[in-house]
Scaffold this motif. Structure first.
Motif, PDB file in Angstrom:
ATOM      1  N   THR A  99      13.065  -1.502  -6.160  1.00 38.12           N
ATOM      2  CA  THR A  99      12.054  -0.461  -6.009  1.00 38.12           C
ATOM      3  C   THR A  99      12.539   0.574  -4.993  1.00 38.12           C
ATOM      4  OG1 THR A  99      10.241  -1.963  -6.559  1.00 38.12           O
ATOM      5  CG2 THR A  99       9.674   0.009  -5.297  1.00 38.12           C
ATOM      6  N   PRO A 100      12.492   1.844  -5.367  1.00 37.51           N
ATOM      7  CA  PRO A 100      12.939   2.886  -4.441  1.00 37.51           C
ATOM      8  C   PRO A 100      12.019   3.029  -3.227  1.00 37.51           C
ATOM      9  CG  PRO A 100      12.827   3.720  -6.702  1.00 37.51           C
ATOM     10  CD  PRO A 100      12.170   2.372  -6.691  1.00 37.51           C
ATOM     11  N   SER A 101      12.578   3.545  -2.174  1.00 37.01           N
ATOM     12  CA  SER A 101      11.823   3.832  -0.965  1.00 37.01           C
ATOM     13  C   SER A 101      10.660   4.770  -1.301  1.00 37.01           C
ATOM     14  CB  SER A 101      12.756   4.501   0.049  1.00 37.01           C
ATOM     15  OG  SER A 101      12.054   4.845   1.207  1.00 37.01           O
ATOM     16  N   GLY A 102       9.508   4.500  -0.686  1.00 36.48           N
ATOM     17  CA  GLY A 102       8.336   5.345  -0.890  1.00 36.48           C
ATOM     18  C   GLY A 102       7.402   4.873  -1.979  1.00 36.48           C
ATOM     19  N   GLN A 103       7.834   3.881  -2.762  1.00 37.19           N
ATOM     20  CA  GLN A 103       6.961   3.336  -3.794  1.00 37.19           C
ATOM     21  C   GLN A 103       6.321   2.054  -3.292  1.00 37.19           C
ATOM     22  OE1 GLN A 103       8.989   3.039  -7.568  1.00 37.19           O
ATOM     23  NE2 GLN A 103       9.312   5.234  -7.677  1.00 37.19           N
ATOM     24  N   PHE A 104       5.213   1.665  -3.914  1.00 39.84           N
ATOM     25  CA  PHE A 104       4.458   0.520  -3.450  1.00 39.84           C
ATOM     26  C   PHE A 104       5.032  -0.803  -3.938  1.00 39.84           C
ATOM     27  CE2 PHE A 104       1.264   3.783  -2.752  1.00 39.84           C
ATOM     28  CZ  PHE A 104       0.725   3.383  -1.543  1.00 39.84           C
ATOM     29  N   VAL A 105       5.034  -1.772  -3.008  1.00 40.35           N
ATOM     30  CA  VAL A 105       5.395  -3.154  -3.307  1.00 40.35           C
ATOM     31  C   VAL A 105       4.365  -4.061  -2.644  1.00 40.35           C
ATOM     32  CG1 VAL A 105       7.871  -2.718  -3.582  1.00 40.35           C
ATOM     33  CG2 VAL A 105       6.968  -3.319  -1.329  1.00 40.35           C
ATOM     34  N   GLU A 106       4.204  -5.220  -3.200  1.00 39.85           N
ATOM     35  CA  GLU A 106       3.273  -6.202  -2.653  1.00 39.85           C
ATOM     36  C   GLU A 106       4.029  -7.063  -1.636  1.00 39.85           C
ATOM     37  OE1 GLU A 106      -0.079  -8.809  -4.827  1.00 39.85           O
ATOM     38  OE2 GLU A 106       1.979  -9.454  -5.239  1.00 39.85           O
ATOM     39  N   THR A 107       3.478  -7.183  -0.426  1.00 35.16           N
ATOM     40  CA  THR A 107       4.115  -7.995   0.611  1.00 35.16           C
ATOM     41  C   THR A 107       3.410  -9.320   0.812  1.00 35.16           C
ATOM     42  OG1 THR A 107       2.820  -6.909   2.341  1.00 35.16           O
ATOM     43  CG2 THR A 107       5.005  -5.975   1.829  1.00 35.16           C
ATOM     44  N   ALA A 108       2.187  -9.413   0.381  1.00 40.40           N
ATOM     45  CA  ALA A 108       1.369 -10.624   0.362  1.00 40.40           C
ATOM     46  C   ALA A 108       0.376 -10.404  -0.765  1.00 40.40           C
ATOM     47  CB  ALA A 108       0.658 -10.829   1.697  1.00 40.40           C
ATOM     48  N   PRO A 109      -0.165 -11.464  -1.340  1.00 42.10           N
ATOM     49  CA  PRO A 109      -1.099 -11.257  -2.457  1.00 42.10           C
ATOM     50  C   PRO A 109      -2.187 -10.224  -2.121  1.00 42.10           C
ATOM     51  CG  PRO A 109      -0.595 -13.574  -2.239  1.00 42.10           C
ATOM     52  CD  PRO A 109       0.035 -12.876  -1.048  1.00 42.10           C
ATOM     53  N   GLY A 110      -2.175  -9.136  -2.896  1.00 41.49           N
ATOM     54  CA  GLY A 110      -3.165  -8.086  -2.721  1.00 41.49           C
ATOM     55  C   GLY A 110      -2.881  -7.094  -1.605  1.00 41.49           C
ATOM     56  N   ARG A 111      -1.767  -7.241  -0.905  1.00 44.11           N
ATOM     57  CA  ARG A 111      -1.421  -6.336   0.208  1.00 44.11           C
ATOM     58  C   ARG A 111      -0.287  -5.419  -0.234  1.00 44.11           C
ATOM     59  NH1 ARG A 111       1.835  -6.367   5.136  1.00 44.11           N
ATOM     60  NH2 ARG A 111       0.810  -4.915   6.548  1.00 44.11           N
ATOM     61  N   TRP A 112      -0.610  -4.150  -0.382  1.00 43.10           N
ATOM     62  CA  TRP A 112       0.356  -3.148  -0.840  1.00 43.10           C
ATOM     63  C   TRP A 112       0.858  -2.322   0.320  1.00 43.10           C
ATOM     64  CZ3 TRP A 112       2.073  -3.647  -5.587  1.00 43.10           C
ATOM     65  CH2 TRP A 112       1.260  -4.268  -6.538  1.00 43.10           C
ATOM     66  N   VAL A 113       2.166  -2.077   0.338  1.00 45.15           N
ATOM     67  CA  VAL A 113       2.777  -1.192   1.332  1.00 45.15           C
ATOM     68  C   VAL A 113       3.814  -0.328   0.622  1.00 45.15           C
ATOM     69  CG1 VAL A 113       2.437  -2.791   3.262  1.00 45.15           C
ATOM     70  CG2 VAL A 113       4.590  -2.811   2.002  1.00 45.15           C
ATOM     71  N   LYS A 114       4.027   0.864   1.197  1.00 48.85           N
ATOM     72  CA  LYS A 114       5.109   1.714   0.681  1.00 48.85           C
ATOM     73  C   LYS A 114       6.415   1.146   1.220  1.00 48.85           C
ATOM     74  CE  LYS A 114       3.023   6.115  -0.289  1.00 48.85           C
ATOM     75  NZ  LYS A 114       3.065   7.552  -0.047  1.00 48.85           N
ATOM     76  N   LYS A 115       7.352   0.991   0.316  1.00 52.64           N
ATOM     77  CA  LYS A 115       8.647   0.459   0.713  1.00 52.64           C
ATOM     78  C   LYS A 115       9.353   1.481   1.603  1.00 52.64           C
ATOM     79  CE  LYS A 115      12.798  -1.674  -1.152  1.00 52.64           C
ATOM     80  NZ  LYS A 115      13.502  -2.055  -2.366  1.00 52.64           N
ATOM     81  N   PRO A 116       9.848   1.015   2.748  1.00 52.69           N
ATOM     82  CA  PRO A 116      10.535   1.949   3.654  1.00 52.69           C
ATOM     83  C   PRO A 116      11.818   2.495   3.057  1.00 52.69           C
ATOM     84  CG  PRO A 116      10.416  -0.277   4.600  1.00 52.69           C
ATOM     85  CD  PRO A 116       9.786  -0.316   3.255  1.00 52.69           C
TER      86      PRO A 116
END
Length: 116
Positions: A99-116
């Motif tokens: 996944t490219p930087s700036g797109q969303f990934v799940e880090t824990a179930p239901g927790r979304w963060v933008k990938k650095p």
């Protein structure tokens, strides 16, 4: 997770090839990811990030996840010792890595963060 990949090297190689192939719906998925509507989940599936997805986004996510589940099950069936769950986890790791930087990934179930 490295132990899973090492133990199932044929599975890892197959997943790499599988994930490198761009399916017909990739442009729609790429656009939805770039807009922050969807992201890659830990379990190898696409998740909806936005609170109010359009029916088109919901349908796209459902279709992509149906196809992925079918592919993951086929891989598990052909790989000695693999389970659907192990294939899903490995695919999730690979997809999140890609996944490219700036797109969303799940880090824990239901927790979304933008990938650095």
């Amino acid at each position: 997770m490295y132990a899973i990949a090492k133990r199932h090297l044929p599975l890892a190689l197959f997943l790499f090839v599988f994930l490198a192939v761009s399916p017909a719906w990739a442009m729609d998925l790429d656009s939805a990811k770039a807009q922050g509507l969807v992201g890659e989940k830990l379990n190898g599936y696409v998740g909806i990030v936005t609170a109010l997805p359009t029916p088109e986004v919901s349908n796209m996510v459902d279709e992509i996840n149906r196809r992925r589940r079918g592919s993951y099950q086929e891989i598990a069936n052909r790989t000695p010792g693999a389970t659907l769950a192990s294939v899903e986890v490995l695919a999730g790791e690979k997809l999140i890595q890609r996944t490219p930087s700036g797109q969303f990934v799940e880090t824990a179930p239901g927790r979304w963060v933008k990938k650095p």
